[in-house]
Scaffold this motif. Structure first.
Motif, mmCIF file in Angstrom:
data_model
loop_
_atom_site.group_PDB
_atom_site.id
_atom_site.type_symbol
_atom_site.label_atom_id
_atom_site.label_comp_id
_atom_site.label_asym_id
_atom_site.label_seq_id
_atom_site.Cartn_x
_atom_site.Cartn_y
_atom_site.Cartn_z
ATOM 1 N N ARG A 159 0.836 -1.204 0.000
ATOM 2 C CA ARG A 159 0.000 0.000 0.000
ATOM 3 C C ARG A 159 0.871 1.254 0.000
ATOM 4 O O ARG A 159 0.464 2.308 -0.509
ATOM 5 N N ASN A 204 -6.409 -0.706 -1.780
ATOM 6 C CA ASN A 204 -5.951 -2.018 -1.329
ATOM 7 C C ASN A 204 -5.114 -2.636 -2.453
ATOM 8 O O ASN A 204 -5.605 -2.804 -3.569
ATOM 9 N N ASP A 211 -10.269 1.326 -0.105
ATOM 10 C CA ASP A 211 -11.004 0.781 1.026
ATOM 11 C C ASP A 211 -10.713 1.492 2.338
ATOM 12 O O ASP A 211 -11.223 1.100 3.387
#
Length: 248
Positions: A159, A204, A211
């Motif tokens: 991420r 994500n 998200d």
């Protein structure tokens, strides 16, 4: 004792991450083969082949297209790069081949739909990192785990698109390291600044779907959008996973 848990590079800017076991850090240089290529869009502010560093706004990037964050890469022994995505076919290309450059731009279109189209694949001979200066990024697995616990969202290192991930520091202890030096195996790195994060981290990396408002969560926890550190290599050397990381 803190150790080097992961080494990640991103051969094509914003398009794929891969883990490697070792890397030779050169003084004043980025991680080898990190952001070596980038895909320019039709709104790029330069003409012809790129010959030097250029801003991220010229290129396909994850902050504008979260689906890109789910691309993984693998560099093969012959120099070709294989790209995978949960919703696309596997693509294996030689980025020095003009025909394969076209294949890459076509492969990207579903992930970059509704935006200025990919125009060219650029390799200017300098790393196309977000900063003009040659830096590497250093992040903490303990902070990642704590951040995931705070937000209730499991956190993948991908991420944050970091280079070197350290295990064994106390959560968020790295926020006090700006101006200090690290010894990683035989190499040394001077910490020069925290990394201010952008919207790309909302996605994500397993799905390419946003998200979590990562930036709001960071501001709530610390009053800023920083996660990780920028460093400059001051002493060269080959580093490897499980090397001891020492604060000097």
């Amino acid at each position: 004792m803190a150790t080097l848990a992961h080494i990640f590079r991103h051969p094509i800017k914003s398009i794929g991450y891969e883990e490697i076991r070792t890397a030779f850090l050169e003084e004043g240089r980025v991680l080898p083969f990190d952001r070596l290529w980038a895909v320019a869009t039709e709104q790029a502010k330069f003409d012809g082949p790129l010959t030097g560093w250029a801003s991220k706004m010229n290129f396909v990037r994850g902050a504008a297209a979260p689906g890109l964050m789910a691309v993984a890469a693998r560099t093969h022994d012959d120099g070709t790069i294989e790209l995978t995505h949960p919703e696309l076919w596997h693509l294996r290309i030689d980025l020095d081949d003009p025909a394969d450059q076209v294949k890459l731009m076509e492969w990207l279109r579903p992930l970059w739909a509704g935006r200025p189209a990919p125009r060219s694949v650029e390799r200017p001979g300098v790393a196309l990192t977000d900063q003009r200066e040659a830096r590497i990024s250093i992040l903490s697995l303990s902070s990642l785990a704590d951040f995931g616990a705070r937000t209730g969202v499991p956190m993948s290192p991908h991420r944050f698109r970091g280079n070197l991930w350290v295990a064994g520091w106390a959560p968020w202890a790295e926020r006090d390291l700006t101006g200090r030096r690290l010894r990683i195996g035989p190499a040394q790195v001077e910490i020069v600044a925290p990394i201010g994060r952008c919207r790309a981290t909302h996605a994500n990396p397993e799905t390419g779907v946003e998200d979590l408002d990562t930036l709001a969560a960071l501001r709530a926890a610390h009053g800023d959008q920083d996660f990780g550190l920028f460093g400059v290599v001051t002493r060269p050397g080959e580093i490897a996973r499980d090397d001891v990381v020492e604060i000097l």
